[in-house]
Enzyme design. Structure first.
Site, PDB file in Angstrom:
ATOM      1  N   HIS A   1       0.854  -1.190   0.000  1.00  0.00           N
ATOM      2  CA  HIS A   1       0.000   0.000   0.000  1.00  0.00           C
ATOM      3  C   HIS A   1       0.889   1.239   0.000  1.00  0.00           C
ATOM      4  CE1 HIS A   1      -4.086   1.606   0.942  1.00  0.00           C
ATOM      5  NE2 HIS A   1      -3.376   2.661   1.305  1.00  0.00           N
TER       6      HIS A   1
ATOM      7  N   ASP B   1     -15.235   2.374   5.583  1.00  0.00           N
ATOM      8  CA  ASP B   1     -13.989   3.079   5.234  1.00  0.00           C
ATOM      9  C   ASP B   1     -14.143   3.810   3.904  1.00  0.00           C
ATOM     10  OD1 ASP B   1     -11.087   3.704   5.004  1.00  0.00           O
ATOM     11  OD2 ASP B   1     -11.251   2.295   3.348  1.00  0.00           O
TER      12      ASP B   1
ATOM     13  N   ARG C   1     -13.698  12.352   3.904  1.00  0.00           N
ATOM     14  CA  ARG C   1     -12.500  13.063   4.391  1.00  0.00           C
ATOM     15  C   ARG C   1     -11.798  13.775   3.256  1.00  0.00           C
ATOM     16  NH1 ARG C   1      -9.354   8.525   6.156  1.00  0.00           N
ATOM     17  NH2 ARG C   1      -7.678  10.021   6.242  1.00  0.00           N
TER      18      ARG C   1
ATOM     19  N   SER D   1      -7.860   3.661   8.353  1.00  0.00           N
ATOM     20  CA  SER D   1      -8.405   3.464   7.012  1.00  0.00           C
ATOM     21  C   SER D   1      -7.590   2.413   6.242  1.00  0.00           C
ATOM     22  CB  SER D   1      -8.390   4.817   6.276  1.00  0.00           C
ATOM     23  OG  SER D   1      -8.518   4.658   4.896  1.00  0.00           O
TER      24      SER D   1
ATOM     25  N   LYS E   1      -8.739  -1.766   5.430  1.00  0.00           N
ATOM     26  CA  LYS E   1      -8.850  -2.395   4.092  1.00  0.00           C
ATOM     27  C   LYS E   1      -8.130  -3.744   4.079  1.00  0.00           C
ATOM     28  CE  LYS E   1      -7.898   1.725   1.857  1.00  0.00           C
ATOM     29  NZ  LYS E   1      -8.722   2.842   2.236  1.00  0.00           N
TER      30      LYS E   1
HETATM   31  N1  URA Z   1      -4.808   5.812   2.043  1.00  0.00           N
HETATM   32  C1  URA Z   1      -5.907   5.248   2.605  1.00  0.00           C
HETATM   33  O1  URA Z   1      -6.285   4.127   2.281  1.00  0.00           O
HETATM   34  N2  URA Z   1      -6.590   5.941   3.537  1.00  0.00           N
HETATM   35  C2  URA Z   1      -6.215   7.185   3.934  1.00  0.00           C
HETATM   36  O2  URA Z   1      -6.861   7.737   4.781  1.00  0.00           O
HETATM   37  C3  URA Z   1      -5.079   7.769   3.333  1.00  0.00           C
HETATM   38  C4  URA Z   1      -4.384   7.050   2.388  1.00  0.00           C
END
Ligand code: URA
Length: 443
Positions: A82, A161, A168, A183, A187
Site C-alpha cells: 500500500h 472506510d 475526508r 483506514s 482495508k
Molecule cells: N490511504 C488510505 O487508504 N486511507 C487514507 O486515509 C489515506 C491514504
C-alpha cells in the site's frame, strides 16, 4: 447513544470507548448519521487526535463493516503493498507483478484517484477492458491461479472506510494519523491480507506533508497492526518530487511497463520499486540481505518474468494485453505539447505540489468521488532533479484534451521547476524502515 453527544465528547478531546466507536461507524454506514455529522466528528478527531485504543477500535469497526475475504490455508501468506499516495506513484503497478513473480501471493485492494494522487484503479482502467471490479471469490481464485490480483474496493468490502475516506477527501481531512492508519489497516482486514508493506510518504505531494507527521503515522501503523495480529513493514519515503517521469493515468502505466521491460533500471522509480520489493522479501523471510533481495528482483525484471506476470494479470482481469507492445492501444489525448527550458542549468527540484495542480487542471484528478477523471491526459517530466538542461531543450511534455487546460498546466509546470548553475546534492528517497518485526516498537 447519540451521535451529537459523541461529536461533543471528541471536541472536548475525550477518548471514546469501543462501544462508542462501533456506534459511530455503524450509524454512519447505515445512513442514520448524516455526512455533516460524520464530517464534524472526523474534524474533531483531526484536531483532538485519538488514543491507540481508539485507533484500534476504529480500525476493526471499519474493517469489519462489510465482508472479510477468506483465503483459507493461504491466509497467513497473503501480502498487500500500500502507499499513502503521491504524485506519479506507480509502484503498485511495478511491484505487484514483481512480488508475484517472486512467488509471493499478492492481493491488492487499490484505490481510485483521490486528492493529488492518481489511484491505481483508475490507472489500470486505462488498459482497455481491464476489470478491477471483482467479487471476493474472483479475488481468491485469481490469487490461487496466478499469485496476483489488483482489485478495487467492492461496495461490500470495508464500506464504512470507503464512505468515510471519500468524505475526508471532500472536506480536506486526509492527513490525520489515526484516521489514515485505521483506514489503511481496515482495508487489509477486509481483503484478508496478513502481511502489509506500506510506503508512507511525506512532502509537498503527499497527504503527510512533514517528515514528523509521516514518522508518527508509520509508528501508529506498526502499533495498530501489531495489536490486530497483522505483520507490517512501513517504509518512510520522500514525496517532494513526483516519482518517475510520468504523472497521469495511461502515461503512468506506460512508464510502469517500460520498467517491467527492463528499460528504466536507474532513477527513482526503479530505486523505490526495488527498495520496497526487497523490504517485502525480507519481511516474508525469503531473504535476510537487502543486496541479495534487490539482485533477485532485478533478475526477475531482466529475465522478463515480472512482465509475464503483469501480462497474466491483465489477461486474468479481462484487459487487452496488446497494450504492452502497442502503446497506441491506450486512449490518446488530443494535444501533445513539448515545453522548452527557458534557461540552462541543473534541475534543483520539481515541486510535486505544482505538478499535481497541473495534472488537476488537465482533468487527471477528481475533487469528488463521483466526478470522472480523464485517463488520457498527463505530464511527462523530460528532465528530473540533478539532470542538466540546455535552454530550448524539452523540459516537460503536456498531454491535454483542451488548449485552455494545457495553458494552465504549463503555467503550473513552469513554476514547478527550479534551475540553477550548481549541481544539487543527491538526497536519499528513503528515510527509514519500521516494522512489527522490530524488537523495539518505539518508533
Ligand atoms: N490511504 C488510505 O487508504 N486511507 C487514507 O486515509 C489515506 C491514504
Amino acid at each position: 447513544m447519540n451521535f451529537s453527544d459523541l461529536i461533543e465528547k471528541k471536541k472536548q478531546g475525550k477518548a471514546h470507548s469501543e462501544e462508542e466507536i462501533n456506534f459511530i461507524v455503524s450509524s454512519y454506514v447505515s445512513g442514520e448519521a448524516s455526512d455533516a455529522q460524520a464530517a464534524a466528528w472526523t474534524a474533531a478527531v483531526y484536531f483532538k487526535g485519538m488514543t491507540l485504543d481508539e485507533t484500534v477500535y476504529l480500525t476493526e469497526a471499519l474493517g469489519k463493516s462489510g465482508k472479510v475475504i477468506n483465503f483459507g490455508v493461504l491466509g497467513d501468506k497473503i501480502i498487500d503493498k500500500h502507499s499513502t499516495g503521491g504524485v506519479g506513484d506507480k509502484v503498485t503497478i511495478t511491484l505487484i507483478p514483481l512480488l508475484a513473480a517472486a512467488g509471493l501471493p499478492v492481493a491488492k485492494l487499490a484505490d481510485r484517484t483521490l486528492g493529488a494522487s492518481a489511484g491505481t484503479v483508475d490507472k489500470l482502467e486505462a488498459i482497455p477492458y481491464l476489470n478491477t471490479n471483482l467479487s471476493s471469490q474472483m479475488i481468491v481464485n485469481q490469487v490461487k491461479n496466478i499469485n496476483a490480483v489488483i482489485a478495487s474496493q467492492a461496495d461490500d468490502l470495508a464500506p464504512a472506510d470507503k464512505k468515510m475516506y471519500a468524505l475526508r477527501n471532500e472536506i480536506a481531512i486526509l492527513n490525520s494519523a489515526p484516521l489514515v492508519a485505521s483506514s489503511i489497516i481496515a482495508k487489509k482486514i477486509a481483503s484478508g491480507a496478513s502481511n502489509i508493506i506500506i510506503d508512507v510518504k511525506y512532502g509537498s505531494g503527499a497527504c503527510m506533508r512533514t517528515l514528523d507527521d509521516a514518522n508518527e503515522l508509520a509508528g501508529l501503523l506498526v502499533k495498530t497492526a501489531k495489536r490486530l495480529g497483522k505483520s507490517l513493514t512501513a517504509i518512510i519515503t520522500s514525496m517532494e518530487e513526483p516519482l518517475g517521469r510520468a504523472v497521469g493515468h495511461a502515461i503512468e502505466v506506460i512508464e510502469a511497463i517500460e520498467f517491467l521491460k527492463g528499460n528504466c533500471d536507474n532513477g527513482d522509480l526503479a530505486g523505490l520499486t526495488y527498495a520496497i520489493g526487497a523490504a517485502a522479501l525480507l519481511h516474508m523471510d525469503l531473504y535476510n540481505n537487502d543486496a541479495e533481495a534487490v539482485s533477485y528482483l532485478k533478475h526477475l525484471v531482466h529475465s522478463g518474468k515480472a512482465l509475464d506476470k503483469f501480462r497474466e494479470l491483465i489477461i486474468a482481469q479481462g484487459g487487452a494485453p496488446e497494450v504492452i507492445e502497442n502503446y497506441d492501444r491506450f486512449v490518446l489525448p488530443a494535444y501533445k505539447i513539448e515545453c522548452e527550458a527557458k534557461k540552462s542549468g541543473y534541475i534543483q527540484e520539481i515541486s510535486a505540489d505544482s505538478i499535481a495542480n497541473a495534472a488537476k487542471a488537465l482533468g487527471a484528478f477528481r475533487d469528488g468521488m463521483s466526478k470522472p477523471v480523464d485517463l488520457s491526459v498527463g505530464i511527462y517530466l523530460n528532465k528530473k532533479s540533478g539532470e542538466y538542461v540546455r535552454k530550448g531543450e524539452v523540459l516537460f511534455t503536456i498531454y491535454a484534451n483542451s488548449e485552455e487546460s494545457a495553458k494552465i498546466a504549463q503555467m503550473y509546470c513552469d513554476n514547478a521547476f527550479s534551475v540553477s548553475e550548481s549541481k544539487p546534492s543527491h538526497n536519499s528517497l528513503i528515510y527509514k524502515i519500521v516494522s512489527t518485526k522490530d524488537e523495539d516498537e518505539n518508533v
